[in-house]
Design a protein around this motif. Structure first.
Motif, PDB file in Angstrom:
ATOM      1  N   ASP A 254       0.847  -1.200   0.000  1.00  9.79           N
ATOM      2  CA  ASP A 254       0.000   0.000   0.000  1.00  9.79           C
ATOM      3  C   ASP A 254       0.876   1.242   0.000  1.00  9.79           C
ATOM      4  OD1 ASP A 254      -2.672  -0.919  -0.031  1.00  9.79           O
ATOM      5  OD2 ASP A 254      -2.532  -1.531   2.065  1.00  9.79           O
ATOM      6  N   GLU A 255       1.933   1.176   0.805  1.00  7.82           N
ATOM      7  CA  GLU A 255       2.825   2.335   0.910  1.00  7.82           C
ATOM      8  C   GLU A 255       3.533   2.580  -0.428  1.00  7.82           C
ATOM      9  OE1 GLU A 255       6.038   2.007   3.765  1.00  7.82           O
ATOM     10  OE2 GLU A 255       6.358   4.198   3.757  1.00  7.82           O
ATOM     11  N   LEU A 256       4.009   1.508  -1.053  1.00  6.68           N
ATOM     12  CA  LEU A 256       4.690   1.639  -2.346  1.00  6.68           C
ATOM     13  C   LEU A 256       3.748   2.246  -3.390  1.00  6.68           C
ATOM     14  CD1 LEU A 256       7.059   1.143  -4.285  1.00  6.68           C
ATOM     15  CD2 LEU A 256       6.289  -1.238  -4.513  1.00  6.68           C
ATOM     16  N   ALA A 257       2.517   1.759  -3.402  1.00  6.04           N
ATOM     17  CA  ALA A 257       1.539   2.285  -4.359  1.00  6.04           C
ATOM     18  C   ALA A 257       1.289   3.773  -4.100  1.00  6.04           C
ATOM     19  CB  ALA A 257       0.237   1.496  -4.279  1.00  6.04           C
ATOM     20  N   ALA A 258       1.189   4.136  -2.828  1.00  4.90           N
ATOM     21  CA  ALA A 258       0.944   5.539  -2.492  1.00  4.90           C
ATOM     22  C   ALA A 258       2.126   6.405  -2.940  1.00  4.90           C
ATOM     23  CB  ALA A 258       0.705   5.692  -0.990  1.00  4.90           C
ATOM     24  N   LEU A 259       3.323   5.912  -2.729  1.00  4.09           N
ATOM     25  CA  LEU A 259       4.521   6.671  -3.127  1.00  4.09           C
ATOM     26  C   LEU A 259       4.564   6.881  -4.633  1.00  4.09           C
ATOM     27  CD1 LEU A 259       7.200   4.980  -0.812  1.00  4.09           C
ATOM     28  CD2 LEU A 259       6.538   7.409  -0.780  1.00  4.09           C
ATOM     29  N   LEU A 260       4.042   5.920  -5.390  1.00  5.31           N
ATOM     30  CA  LEU A 260       4.075   6.007  -6.856  1.00  5.31           C
ATOM     31  C   LEU A 260       2.747   6.506  -7.413  1.00  5.31           C
ATOM     32  CD1 LEU A 260       5.945   2.632  -7.586  1.00  5.31           C
ATOM     33  CD2 LEU A 260       6.925   4.927  -7.429  1.00  5.31           C
ATOM     34  N   GLU A 261       1.872   6.971  -6.543  1.00  3.13           N
ATOM     35  CA  GLU A 261       0.535   7.444  -6.925  1.00  3.13           C
ATOM     36  C   GLU A 261      -0.207   6.408  -7.749  1.00  3.13           C
ATOM     37  OE1 GLU A 261       0.879  11.467  -8.508  1.00  3.13           O
ATOM     38  OE2 GLU A 261       2.483  11.763  -7.029  1.00  3.13           O
ATOM     39  N   GLY A 262      -0.062   5.171  -7.344  1.00  5.67           N
ATOM     40  CA  GLY A 262      -0.687   4.074  -8.079  1.00  5.67           C
ATOM     41  C   GLY A 262      -1.765   3.399  -7.251  1.00  5.67           C
ATOM     42  N   ALA A 263      -2.148   2.209  -7.701  1.00  4.65           N
ATOM     43  CA  ALA A 263      -3.186   1.445  -7.013  1.00  4.65           C
ATOM     44  C   ALA A 263      -2.648   0.051  -6.667  1.00  4.65           C
ATOM     45  CB  ALA A 263      -4.412   1.311  -7.916  1.00  4.65           C
ATOM     46  N   VAL A 264      -3.280  -0.577  -5.691  1.00  4.05           N
ATOM     47  CA  VAL A 264      -2.899  -1.940  -5.310  1.00  4.05           C
ATOM     48  C   VAL A 264      -3.873  -2.944  -5.923  1.00  4.05           C
ATOM     49  CG1 VAL A 264      -2.709  -3.551  -3.371  1.00  4.05           C
ATOM     50  CG2 VAL A 264      -1.711  -1.269  -3.190  1.00  4.05           C
ATOM     51  N   GLY A 265      -3.323  -3.987  -6.497  1.00  2.00           N
ATOM     52  CA  GLY A 265      -4.137  -5.092  -7.010  1.00  2.00           C
ATOM     53  C   GLY A 265      -3.671  -6.387  -6.391  1.00  2.00           C
ATOM     54  N   CYS A 266      -4.307  -7.487  -6.743  1.00  2.00           N
ATOM     55  CA  CYS A 266      -3.890  -8.751  -6.145  1.00  2.00           C
ATOM     56  C   CYS A 266      -4.304  -9.934  -7.007  1.00  2.00           C
ATOM     57  CB  CYS A 266      -4.483  -8.894  -4.750  1.00  2.00           C
ATOM     58  SG  CYS A 266      -6.276  -9.071  -4.761  1.00  2.00           S
ATOM     59  N   SER A 267      -3.843 -11.110  -6.618  1.00  2.00           N
ATOM     60  CA  SER A 267      -4.226 -12.345  -7.311  1.00  2.00           C
ATOM     61  C   SER A 267      -5.435 -12.955  -6.623  1.00  2.00           C
ATOM     62  CB  SER A 267      -3.072 -13.345  -7.287  1.00  2.00           C
ATOM     63  OG  SER A 267      -2.951 -13.864  -5.969  1.00  2.00           O
ATOM     64  N   ARG A 268      -5.976 -13.978  -7.236  1.00  2.00           N
ATOM     65  CA  ARG A 268      -7.146 -14.640  -6.673  1.00  2.00           C
ATOM     66  C   ARG A 268      -6.807 -15.387  -5.391  1.00  2.00           C
ATOM     67  NH1 ARG A 268     -10.203 -19.663  -8.074  1.00  2.00           N
ATOM     68  NH2 ARG A 268     -12.250 -19.302  -7.187  1.00  2.00           N
ATOM     69  N   ALA A 269      -5.556 -15.853  -5.274  1.00  2.00           N
ATOM     70  CA  ALA A 269      -5.163 -16.536  -4.039  1.00  2.00           C
ATOM     71  C   ALA A 269      -5.397 -15.596  -2.857  1.00  2.00           C
ATOM     72  CB  ALA A 269      -3.693 -16.950  -4.127  1.00  2.00           C
ATOM     73  N   VAL A 270      -5.221 -14.313  -3.086  1.00  2.00           N
ATOM     74  CA  VAL A 270      -5.362 -13.301  -2.032  1.00  2.00           C
ATOM     75  C   VAL A 270      -6.842 -13.028  -1.701  1.00  2.00           C
ATOM     76  CG1 VAL A 270      -5.010 -10.829  -1.580  1.00  2.00           C
ATOM     77  CG2 VAL A 270      -3.133 -12.221  -2.481  1.00  2.00           C
ATOM     78  N   THR A 271      -7.664 -12.864  -2.738  1.00  2.00           N
ATOM     79  CA  THR A 271      -9.086 -12.590  -2.469  1.00  2.00           C
ATOM     80  C   THR A 271      -9.740 -13.815  -1.836  1.00  2.00           C
ATOM     81  OG1 THR A 271      -9.496 -13.075  -4.798  1.00  2.00           O
ATOM     82  CG2 THR A 271      -9.492 -10.790  -4.168  1.00  2.00           C
ATOM     83  N   ASN A 272      -9.305 -15.001  -2.273  1.00  2.00           N
ATOM     84  CA  ASN A 272      -9.842 -16.236  -1.718  1.00  2.00           C
ATOM     85  C   ASN A 272      -9.596 -16.358  -0.220  1.00  2.00           C
ATOM     86  OD1 ASN A 272     -11.264 -17.715  -3.500  1.00  2.00           O
ATOM     87  ND2 ASN A 272      -9.578 -19.034  -4.134  1.00  2.00           N
ATOM     88  N   GLN A 273      -8.460 -15.792   0.222  1.00  2.00           N
ATOM     89  CA  GLN A 273      -8.130 -15.832   1.646  1.00  2.00           C
ATOM     90  C   GLN A 273      -8.834 -14.710   2.407  1.00  2.00           C
ATOM     91  OE1 GLN A 273      -6.084 -18.036   3.134  1.00  2.00           O
ATOM     92  NE2 GLN A 273      -5.513 -19.093   1.248  1.00  2.00           N
ATOM     93  N   GLY A 274      -9.474 -13.794   1.660  1.00  2.00           N
ATOM     94  CA  GLY A 274     -10.112 -12.665   2.320  1.00  2.00           C
ATOM     95  C   GLY A 274      -9.123 -11.575   2.730  1.00  2.00           C
TER      96      GLY A 274
END
Ligand SMILES: Cc1cc2nc3c(=O)[nH]c(=O)nc-3n(C[C@H](O)[C@H](O)[C@H](O)COP(=O)(O)OP(=O)(O)OC[C@H]3O[C@@H](n4cnc5c(N)ncnc54)[C@H](O)[C@@H]3O)c2cc1C
Ligand SMILES: Nc1ncnc2c1ncn2[C@@H]1O[C@H](COP(=O)(O)O)[C@@H](O)[C@H]1O
Lengths: 324, 254
Positions: free
Chosen positions: A223-243
């Motif tokens: 999150d911090e890296l994305a904020a520093l680069l004025e970007g957004a955070v995304g993820c893989s399905r393994a991550v959403t599946n875990q909640g």
């Protein structure tokens, strides 16, 4: 003639329709047939003029007092009536949620097959189409029969090009016979999305996290890296599946399609259902513990190592640079 | 409330899809099988509806005998019973599939089960036809809301939401109705061990469907041309951070 369904939302053109018209014009030219378009609902009348630049010679304006907002069955019935009166050789729409939905209803109502998400078409009887499977990870060549041929055009595959139309633009206003049943499915309300952060699909930089991130807290440094680069955070399905993250952050076949300048993929192995979602990225940087991770073959740059060690140090370096 | 949910068995491909030599199938010898994430969510939604309102949930698939695996997986999550429309494993297009599902729903009606809610995935994971549920809805004269990420049932009606231009589009339809689900509508549960054991004993109806339609015919499959890049390895561990910063500067993102 070839008939293209122009997609709009209460008068706002969906740009994907121009890809569809480019595709349709190419087919029409090869068959020496005119390209015509259909606009549904009075609110879209103003879009008609602009279509001529894409080779459209005639626009059918479908008017009906109840066609003020999107209603898939009413849209489909409008197209079915035009099929009956105008006898197009092919009817096409964009391979979007609405485009696929309306043409599926047209297929159901006419009992004709429909080929979704085509990238190429070779006319003849049957048509030979190339279409995408697995969300774009695989292609299929298929035979499409029917009179007319029903197909949708895969989004983001056809570069939009303007083209000549024959003569003056002709407008044809029609009023279809629609009944209550055609309006049983319609938008009854809208809720604006409240997002003040950079959206995943518009971001110039996306920082993606996979199973390797290990927990929802593990995303803090991303999150911090994305904020520093004025970007957004995304993820893989393994991550959403875990909640660990909401599904809105998921990139891939059943998630978002992203097209940033840079995608930083951390702890993501590179399953094809994930990488199909980041095909549009101009550059990919991978941070992964495994030098053999398949995602490396999609990347321009890679750092081999534990993301929990690499990302915090990277963040510190960027902050140092910014403070200079 | 009776709920039907339709799922399709597909291979779990990894980082690459490998085709058989005749280019008509995916090489599945070394692969496991699953259903689309959209359909996993549809199964979860079916289980929740019946948990909240009583009635029965039924899972249906059209596919080869081995697709019983996907039916058992669904029943392990709480679905009550299953229907297998058994084929020889050859590919059916969405139109033929829809016709067979319609027949099965009518047969269920004749046997005393009417469904209030029929759930599908938004599109099949492999073929991505984007139409089977709409064809089913049309044949059964039911309303269909597609691509939903929220479903609420109230007094014989349903309020379904989906993402549209600039926000959420809200639809309201009366039941019975068809819905196609997108992943994200819920977070599916994991099967429990007792759930798995129970699933083994739940009934599976087997029917041999008539094949009608089949007008979109696959000729061959092809891997899209893709550039394989040789990633430039900047280094190992945190020591590579300054090099990353250099690259970010070059790209103008910092
Ligand atoms: C029909 C279908 C649709 C699907 N749709 C999607 C989709 O839309 N999006 C999607 O993402 N997936 C989707 N999937 C799932 C997909 O197949 C994969 O299971 C998923 O993408 C794997 O996620 P992952 O890379 O995070 O996890 P894994 O494959 O487990 O990879 C984890 C990676 O992290 C690395 N790692 C571990 N620890 C560390 C560390 N400390 N530091 C650095 N690296 C580390 C490992 O080396 C590994 O490469 C779909 C699957 C199917 C069947
Ligand atoms: N063989 C099948 N068996 C059961 N359900 C299916 C099958 N094929 C498609 N479906 C259902 O219809 C949805 C849309 O499929 P399609 O229109 O073919 O992309 C899927 O997500 C499933 O819910």
């Amino acid at each position: 003639m070839i008939l293209g369904l122009i997609e709009h939302d209460r008068g706002m053109l969906n740009e994907m329709s121009l890809e569809m018209l480019t595709f349709g014009r190419d087919l029409a030219n090869r068959l020496n047939l005119p390209l015509e378009a259909v606009l549904i609902g009075e609110g879209a009348n103003a879009l008609a003029e602009g279509l001529q630049a894409y080779g459209v010679s005639k626009v059918h304006l479908v008017q009906h007092p109840r066609l003020d907002d999107y209603a898939p069955e009413a849209w489909a019935q409008s197209v079915v009536e035009l099929i009956e009166s105008e006898k197009p050789q092919a009817v096409m729409a964009s391979g979007t949620d609405r485009g696929n939905e309306v043409l599926a209803y047209v297929g159901a109502r006419t009992n004709l097959p429909m080929a979704a998400n085509c990238t190429e078409v070779e006319p003849g009887d049957p048509y030979t189409v190339t279409r995408v499977r697995w969300g774009g990870s695989l292609l299929e060549e298929a035979h499409l029969t029917g009179e007319p041929k029903l197909l949708t055009v895969a989004p983001f595959m056809i570069p939009v090009e303007e083209g000549e139309a024959a003569g003056e633009l002709v407008l044809n206003t029609v009023t279809p016979a629609l009944d209550d049943k055609d309006f049983r499915v319609r938008v009854v309300e809208r809720v604006k999305s409240t997002g003040d952060t950079v959206s995943l699909t518009d971001a110039r930089v996306v920082v993606g996290g996979g199973r390797g991130v290990g927990s929802s807290e593990g995303f803090e440094s991303l999150d911090e890296l994305a904020a520093l680069l004025e970007g957004a955070v995304g993820c893989s399905r393994a991550v959403t599946n875990q909640g660990w993250r909401p599904h809105a952050d998921q990139i891939g076949q059943t998630g978002a399609r992203i097209a940033p300048d840079l995608y930083i993929a951390c702890g993501i192995s590179g399953a094809i259902q994930h990488t199909v979602g980041c095909k549009g990225a101009k550059q990919i940087l991978v941070i992964n513990a495994d030098p053999e991770a398949p995602i490396l073959s999609k990347a321009g740059y890679a750092v081999i190592g534990d993301l929990h060690e690499v990302v915090p140090v990277l963040n510190a370096e960027i902050k140092k640079l910014k403070n200079q | 409330m009776n709920v039907l949910v339709c799922v399709k068995r597909v291979p779990s491909t990894g980082a690459k899809i490998v085709l058989t030599e005749n280019q008509r199938e995916i090489e599945t010898r070394y692969l496991g099988f699953t259903v689309s994430p959209h359909e996993e969510c549809a199964v979860e939604e079916a289980v929740r509806l019946v948990e909240a309102r009583g009635g029965a949930s039924v899972v249906l698939t059209l596919g080869p005998e081995v697709a019983v695996e996907q039916l058992r997986d669904s029943m392990a999550l709480g679905i009550d019973r299953a229907i297998l429309l058994e084929t020889d494993g050859s590919e059916w297009d969405s139109m033929a599939t829809a016709a067979a599902i319609v027949e099965a729903v009518r047969a269920q009606h004749d046997a005393g089960t009417d469904f209030d809610v029929l759930l599908f995935g938004n599109e099949a994971a492999d073929t991505g036809g984007y139409q089977a549920p709409i064809r089913v809805a049309h044949a059964l004269n039911l309303p269909c809301v597609s691509g939903i990420k929220s479903l609420e049932i109230k007094d014989g009606a349903a309020i379904a939401k989906r993402e549209g231009p600039g926000g959420w589009e809200v639809f309201e339809v009366s039941l019975p109705a068809v819905f196609t689900v997108k992943e994200g509508i819920n977070l599916p549960r994991y099967p429990s061990l007792p759930g798995r054991l129970k699933a083994k004993k739940k009934p599976v109806d087997r029917i041999e469907p008539q094949r009608n339609g089949g007008k979109l015919k696959m000729v061959k499959l092809m891997n899209p041309k893709e550039e394989v890049s040789q990633a430039d390895v900047l280094g190992e561990g945190p020591g590579a951070a300054p090099k990353i910063v250099e690259i970010l500067k070059e790209m103008g993102v910092v």
